[in-house]
Write a protein that holds these residues in place. Structure first.
Motif, PDB file in Angstrom:
ATOM      1  N   PHE A 385      64.779  55.976  27.530  1.00 16.94           N
ATOM      2  CA  PHE A 385      64.696  56.228  26.087  1.00 16.94           C
ATOM      3  C   PHE A 385      65.877  57.053  25.596  1.00 16.94           C
ATOM      4  CE2 PHE A 385      60.262  55.717  27.540  1.00 16.94           C
ATOM      5  CZ  PHE A 385      59.876  54.666  26.718  1.00 16.94           C
ATOM      6  N   LYS A 386      66.139  56.906  24.295  1.00 17.14           N
ATOM      7  CA  LYS A 386      67.178  57.708  23.642  1.00 17.14           C
ATOM      8  C   LYS A 386      66.596  58.304  22.361  1.00 17.14           C
ATOM      9  CE  LYS A 386      69.274  53.771  21.199  1.00 17.14           C
ATOM     10  NZ  LYS A 386      68.223  52.811  21.559  1.00 17.14           N
ATOM     11  N   GLN A 387      67.337  59.231  21.776  1.00 17.68           N
ATOM     12  CA  GLN A 387      66.860  59.906  20.575  1.00 17.68           C
ATOM     13  C   GLN A 387      66.593  58.896  19.452  1.00 17.68           C
ATOM     14  OE1 GLN A 387      69.268  63.210  19.427  1.00 17.68           O
ATOM     15  NE2 GLN A 387      67.945  63.830  17.747  1.00 17.68           N
ATOM     16  N   GLY A 388      65.429  59.042  18.813  1.00 16.63           N
ATOM     17  CA  GLY A 388      65.028  58.159  17.734  1.00 16.63           C
ATOM     18  C   GLY A 388      64.100  57.043  18.169  1.00 16.63           C
ATOM     19  N   ASP A 389      63.982  56.818  19.495  1.00 17.56           N
ATOM     20  CA  ASP A 389      63.081  55.781  19.999  1.00 17.56           C
ATOM     21  C   ASP A 389      61.622  56.179  19.786  1.00 17.56           C
ATOM     22  OD1 ASP A 389      65.168  54.230  20.794  1.00 17.56           O
ATOM     23  OD2 ASP A 389      64.952  54.624  22.945  1.00 17.56           O
ATOM     24  N   THR A 390      60.787  55.177  19.604  1.00 16.80           N
ATOM     25  CA  THR A 390      59.343  55.372  19.493  1.00 16.80           C
ATOM     26  C   THR A 390      58.672  54.590  20.612  1.00 16.80           C
ATOM     27  OG1 THR A 390      59.451  55.600  17.097  1.00 16.80           O
ATOM     28  CG2 THR A 390      57.308  55.022  18.034  1.00 16.80           C
ATOM     29  N   THR A 391      57.658  55.188  21.238  1.00 18.25           N
ATOM     30  CA  THR A 391      56.948  54.499  22.317  1.00 18.25           C
ATOM     31  C   THR A 391      55.482  54.915  22.329  1.00 18.25           C
ATOM     32  OG1 THR A 391      57.010  53.956  24.677  1.00 18.25           O
ATOM     33  CG2 THR A 391      57.356  56.260  24.091  1.00 18.25           C
ATOM     34  N   LYS A 392      54.663  54.094  22.982  1.00 16.00           N
ATOM     35  CA  LYS A 392      53.258  54.417  23.189  1.00 16.00           C
ATOM     36  C   LYS A 392      53.120  55.140  24.527  1.00 16.00           C
ATOM     37  CE  LYS A 392      51.681  52.170  19.533  1.00 16.00           C
ATOM     38  NZ  LYS A 392      51.046  52.867  18.381  1.00 16.00           N
ATOM     39  N   ASN A 398      40.209  64.275  30.285  1.00 17.76           N
ATOM     40  CA  ASN A 398      38.802  64.463  30.667  1.00 17.76           C
ATOM     41  C   ASN A 398      38.145  63.145  31.072  1.00 17.76           C
ATOM     42  OD1 ASN A 398      38.966  67.248  29.988  1.00 17.76           O
ATOM     43  ND2 ASN A 398      38.604  66.745  27.831  1.00 17.76           N
ATOM     44  N   GLY A 399      38.909  62.338  31.797  1.00 11.03           N
ATOM     45  CA  GLY A 399      38.375  61.084  32.317  1.00 11.03           C
ATOM     46  C   GLY A 399      38.434  59.906  31.369  1.00 11.03           C
ATOM     47  N   THR A 400      38.924  60.112  30.151  1.00 11.71           N
ATOM     48  CA  THR A 400      38.993  59.043  29.148  1.00 11.71           C
ATOM     49  C   THR A 400      40.452  58.728  28.832  1.00 11.71           C
ATOM     50  OG1 THR A 400      36.911  59.787  28.169  1.00 11.71           O
ATOM     51  CG2 THR A 400      38.305  58.348  26.823  1.00 11.71           C
ATOM     52  N   GLU A 401      40.780  57.440  28.713  1.00 11.07           N
ATOM     53  CA  GLU A 401      42.143  57.061  28.342  1.00 11.07           C
ATOM     54  C   GLU A 401      42.378  57.270  26.846  1.00 11.07           C
ATOM     55  OE1 GLU A 401      43.556  53.289  29.608  1.00 11.07           O
ATOM     56  OE2 GLU A 401      43.126  53.648  31.727  1.00 11.07           O
ATOM     57  N   VAL A 402      43.487  57.893  26.524  1.00 15.72           N
ATOM     58  CA  VAL A 402      43.862  58.167  25.123  1.00 15.72           C
ATOM     59  C   VAL A 402      45.272  57.652  24.912  1.00 15.72           C
ATOM     60  CG1 VAL A 402      44.256  59.963  23.400  1.00 15.72           C
ATOM     61  CG2 VAL A 402      42.408  60.241  25.076  1.00 15.72           C
ATOM     62  N   GLU A 403      45.509  56.936  23.824  1.00 14.75           N
ATOM     63  CA  GLU A 403      46.828  56.414  23.497  1.00 14.75           C
ATOM     64  C   GLU A 403      47.432  57.177  22.339  1.00 14.75           C
ATOM     65  OE1 GLU A 403      48.300  52.434  21.465  1.00 14.75           O
ATOM     66  OE2 GLU A 403      47.771  52.037  23.580  1.00 14.75           O
ATOM     67  N   LYS A 404      48.711  57.571  22.474  1.00  9.81           N
ATOM     68  CA  LYS A 404      49.397  58.302  21.413  1.00  9.81           C
ATOM     69  C   LYS A 404      50.757  57.655  21.152  1.00  9.81           C
ATOM     70  CE  LYS A 404      46.409  61.765  20.949  1.00  9.81           C
ATOM     71  NZ  LYS A 404      45.737  62.074  19.677  1.00  9.81           N
ATOM     72  N   GLU A 405      51.228  57.799  19.921  1.00 12.53           N
ATOM     73  CA  GLU A 405      52.582  57.333  19.596  1.00 12.53           C
ATOM     74  C   GLU A 405      53.521  58.526  19.657  1.00 12.53           C
ATOM     75  OE1 GLU A 405      53.848  54.205  16.491  1.00 12.53           O
ATOM     76  OE2 GLU A 405      54.179  56.146  15.498  1.00 12.53           O
ATOM     77  N   LEU A 406      54.612  58.360  20.397  1.00 10.92           N
ATOM     78  CA  LEU A 406      55.540  59.458  20.606  1.00 10.92           C
ATOM     79  C   LEU A 406      56.915  59.060  20.087  1.00 10.92           C
ATOM     80  CD1 LEU A 406      55.684  61.799  23.622  1.00 10.92           C
ATOM     81  CD2 LEU A 406      57.812  60.696  22.927  1.00 10.92           C
ATOM     82  N   ILE A 407      57.525  59.954  19.306  1.00  8.52           N
ATOM     83  CA  ILE A 407      58.852  59.715  18.737  1.00  8.52           C
ATOM     84  C   ILE A 407      59.823  60.717  19.347  1.00  8.52           C
ATOM     85  CG2 ILE A 407      60.245  59.558  16.640  1.00  8.52           C
ATOM     86  CD1 ILE A 407      57.612  59.099  15.107  1.00  8.52           C
ATOM     87  N   PHE A 408      60.874  60.243  20.006  1.00 14.74           N
ATOM     88  CA  PHE A 408      61.871  61.122  20.632  1.00 14.74           C
ATOM     89  C   PHE A 408      62.878  61.617  19.596  1.00 14.74           C
ATOM     90  CE2 PHE A 408      60.424  58.576  24.250  1.00 14.74           C
ATOM     91  CZ  PHE A 408      60.125  59.588  25.142  1.00 14.74           C
TER      92      PHE A 408
END
Length: 408
Positions: A385-392, A398-408
């Protein structure tokens, strides 16, 4: 007659000289070395010199002999880097723009051929020099209780324990200066040693051993640098969940000795949110855990005592395989986590992970299209990744899958 009387009195007083009796002073040593009055023990400062004088005092109390170039001290002069990609240059004399660091060396001479080196760096970041992770506007003292008053305190504790024990080796105890600036003190000693390195059996390094966690995980690096180490570490372990790393190369002073073909072991209780911040204070350390670490290292030394000189073995340099990053998430990885994924041990304010809602304790299992199974796979994914990229980012919380959007 007067001279004879004085001689008898001198001999009597010498014969009555009090022998050292071991006493556990780990907490007292940490409290002194991480006190505000030492102003963070930055290399070349008055605060670092006060810490050096304290270590000498402790060496003298335990009857250790001086083994520096100037009594217990081994000063060295260097010009600090102006370009982060340059190497620091040692110089022979003090001059304008130079800094003087001071290694502190004490010796137990058991009149045998081989010597074990036991070391820990005692310098830190002062008021927050290069390497500080503190983002406040006002300068604050970085006391470095875990980094690395903890390692020095355990080193001193081992010096007391080894006064009359395990006499098949001599012992050189070293408090290194300049570690935070690039392993300068250990590097200087390795190239200007005050003992013959051909007769060094092995080297033990302790850096950040003050924050043993509830699961008693202890990292030991360098286990591949001698064939005997793994068996001995296992045979003497009564308290820890050991995370082993074979490489003799790492970001601490044992590296300087590995590069001289000396077997090394490096002990580390893990990263934390106070690392390189003013909040790394003595009241956050696990002193019972430090006692366990000291006892364990003593048991390892005892098991190796009498086994002769350790054979040296080269290991793969894992740092050469580490990907280069253009961006960071702003997390502190849990380097002692041995499950699947990369567990977050701390989240920095204002960084991508914090903005995305990631939390301490989250275990990253996927970034973009990449599955994260360990630290190396996490670093490989991050390097894409590079600056400005967005990824999931997918984490288990606590045992549960959580999805987040991350912006570098």
């Amino acid at each position: 007659m007067k001279h004879i009387t004085l001689l008898v009195l001198f001999v009597t007083l010498w014969g009555c000289k009090k022998e050292y009796t071991y006493k556990n002073e780990i907490k007292e040593d940490v409290v002194f070395l991480s006190d505000d009055k030492l102003e963070g023990r930055e290399t070349g400062t008055q605060g670092e010199q006060e810490a050096a004088n304290y270590i000498v005092k402790r060496f003298k109390e335990m009857g250790l002999a001086p083994k520096g170039t100037e009594n217990y001290f081994q000063p060295f002069n260097f010009k600090p880097k102006t370009n982060p990609h340059d190497e620091v240059k040692f110089v022979t004399m003090e001059a304008d723009g130079t800094i003087t660091g001071t290694n502190v060396l004490g010796y137990i001479d058991n009149q045998v051929e081989q010597t074990v080196i036991i070391g820990a760096h005692y310098d830190h970041l002062g008021f927050g020099s290069e390497g500080s992770l503190y983002r406040g506007e006002e300068k604050q003292i970085h006391n470095g209780a875990d980094d690395n008053a903890s390692g020095v305190a355990v080193m001193l504790d081992l010096a007391g324990k080894l006064q009359k024990a395990n006499t098949s080796n001599n012992y050189l105890f070293m408090a290194f200066s300049g570690e935070e600036m690039g392993l300068l003190g250990s590097n200087y000693f390795a190239k200007n040693s005050t003992i013959d390195l051909e007769h060094v059996n092995y080297m033990i390094n302790m850096d950040m051993v003050g924050r043993l966690k509830q699961d008693s995980t202890l990292a030991v690096y360098g286990v591949g640098t001698s064939p005997r180490f793994k068996q001995v570490l296992s045979a003497t372990n009564k308290s820890f969940k050991i995370i082993e790393n074979e490489s003799g190369i790492g970001p601490s002073d044992h590296t300087s000795f590995y590069l001289q073909d000396i077997p090394v072991l490096h002990f580390f209780t893990g990263q934390h949110e106070d690392y390189h911040k003013p909040s790394d204070d003595f009241d956050k350390l696990n002193y019972d855990g430090m006692n366990l670490v000291s006892n364990y290292i003593f048991d390892v030394i005892s098991e190796l005592d009498g086994q002769g000189k350790m054979a040296f073995r080269k290991t793969k340099n894992e740092s050469e395989e580490t990907p280069r990053f253009k961006v960071g998430m702003g997390v502190i990885p849990d380097y002692l986590f041995d499950g699947k994924g990369m567990r977050i041990d701390g989240v920095s304010e204002g960084k991508p992970a914090k903005r995305a809602g990631l939390e301490k304790g989250d275990i990253v299992i996927k970034m973009g299209d990449s599955s994260i199974v360990d630290m190396m796979s996490y670093m490989r994914a991050l390097a894409t990744f590079k600056q400005g990229d967005t990824t999931k980012v997918v984490v288990t919380r606590n045992g549960t899958e959580v999805e987040k959007e991350l912006i570098f």
